[in-house]
Design a protein around this motif. Structure first.
Motif, PDB file in Angstrom:
ATOM      1  N   VAL A   4      37.952  48.065  52.796  1.00 54.64           N
ATOM      2  CA  VAL A   4      39.096  47.211  52.471  1.00 54.64           C
ATOM      3  C   VAL A   4      39.998  47.913  51.470  1.00 54.64           C
ATOM      4  N   ALA A   5      41.297  47.894  51.745  1.00 55.28           N
ATOM      5  CA  ALA A   5      42.285  48.430  50.809  1.00 55.28           C
ATOM      6  C   ALA A   5      42.961  47.265  50.098  1.00 55.28           C
ATOM      7  N   LEU A  81      33.011  40.211  51.954  1.00 54.95           N
ATOM      8  CA  LEU A  81      33.232  40.052  50.520  1.00 54.95           C
ATOM      9  C   LEU A  81      32.126  39.220  49.881  1.00 54.95           C
ATOM     10  N   GLU A  82      31.697  38.189  50.578  1.00 51.21           N
ATOM     11  CA  GLU A  82      30.635  37.316  50.053  1.00 51.21           C
ATOM     12  C   GLU A  82      29.310  38.059  49.916  1.00 51.21           C
ATOM     13  N   THR A  87      33.482  47.918  51.080  1.00 53.50           N
ATOM     14  CA  THR A  87      33.854  49.002  50.179  1.00 53.50           C
ATOM     15  C   THR A  87      35.330  48.834  49.841  1.00 53.50           C
ATOM     16  N   LEU A  88      35.626  48.674  48.554  1.00 53.53           N
ATOM     17  CA  LEU A  88      36.987  48.359  48.126  1.00 53.53           C
ATOM     18  C   LEU A  88      37.647  49.542  47.430  1.00 53.53           C
ATOM     19  N   PHE A 125      36.736  42.504  41.213  1.00 53.91           N
ATOM     20  CA  PHE A 125      36.398  42.258  42.622  1.00 53.91           C
ATOM     21  C   PHE A 125      35.357  43.246  43.138  1.00 53.91           C
ATOM     22  N   GLY A 126      35.223  44.381  42.470  1.00 55.74           N
ATOM     23  CA  GLY A 126      34.246  45.381  42.899  1.00 55.74           C
ATOM     24  C   GLY A 126      34.824  46.689  43.385  1.00 55.74           C
ATOM     25  N   ALA A 127      36.127  46.923  43.175  1.00 54.65           N
ATOM     26  CA  ALA A 127      36.738  48.191  43.581  1.00 54.65           C
ATOM     27  C   ALA A 127      36.177  49.333  42.742  1.00 54.65           C
TER      28      ALA A 127
END
Length: 240
Positions: A4-5, A81-82, A87-88, A125-127
């Motif tokens: 995910v970008a 996401l949940e 991968t961010l 968010f986890g990036a």
């Protein structure tokens, strides 16, 4: 693994080109654009999240996507996401001019506070990777206000816990903007002439699409760590 970008500054010269690069690249499953208003743009990969950049800490990403998931098209994204299987990577090309901002204080708010706020949000968010469009000449100790602000942003980003921070420092940007910047247009003409003569090659103007491509090329590298500054000359090579 879902890739995910997360993008801020999508309506700008580099940001719009970045969206198109991400749409076309099969490595990215989803592109989430954060902005004050929705873009007049649709794509199967695109999710638009309307935000107040003064209150990014209030953003609930999954809930924002859920509200748009009327036909279930975003269910795979929500699930990834949940379960934290996504991968961010975050891309930021937020920026304005003092003229458009109206004052140095407003300029600092957009070019510094909003950028740092976005970085904090995506880190939450986890990036793990953050790609930032700065400017050639950025220096926190500069006497030029624009360069000083860009340098302060770079230093503040370096203090954050991203696995990798890529700082892209383009020279004068070429491409179609939504607003006319007379000073930039004059600068482009002058610099094109000087680089044609072989002078100041590191200041050679660069297209927004080249900057966007360099960012995507860098993110495709399997292993990245630490802080890295990518000057305009290197972006020319990466996007050729």
């Amino acid at each position: 693994m879902t890739k995910v970008a997360l993008v801020a500054g999508s309506s700008g010269l580099v940001g719009m080109q970045l969206l198109h690069q991400l749409f076309q690249n099969p490595d990215y499953d989803w592109v989430i654009s954060f902005g004050r208003r929705d873009l007049a743009l649709k794509h199967a990969k695109l999710v638009q999240v309307t935000v107040d950049f003064n209150r990014l800490e209030k953003v609930n990403l999954q809930e924002s996507i859920r509200l748009q998931n009327t036909s279930g098209q975003f269910q795979p994204l929500i699930k990834s996401l949940e379960t934290e299987e996504a991968t961010l990577s975050a891309f930021c090309s937020l920026g304005t001019t003092i003229k458009n901002a109206g004052s140095k204080e407003k300029f600092f708010q957009v070019d510094h506070d909003f950028v740092i706020g976005f970085a904090r949000m995506v880190l939450h968010f986890g990036a793990k990777r953050f790609f930032y469009v700065s400017a050639l000449g950025a220096d926190a100790g500069s006497g030029v206000f624009y360069n000083k602000v860009k340098g302060v942003v770079e230093n503040d980003l370096k203090r954050m816990d991203f696995t990798y921070l890529g700082i892209f420092q383009p020279s004068l940007l070429l491409g179609e903007r939504s607003e006319n910047r007379l000073g930039e247009e004059v600068g482009k003409v002058l610099m094109k002439g000087l680089t044609f003569l072989g002078l100041f090659k590191k200041y050679k103007p660069i297209y927004g699409s080249q900057v966007a491509r360099a960012m995507v090329v860098k993110d495709r590298e399997p292993t990245l760590s630490g802080n890295e500054t990518i000057p305009s000359s290197e972006m020319h090579q990466m996007s050729s």
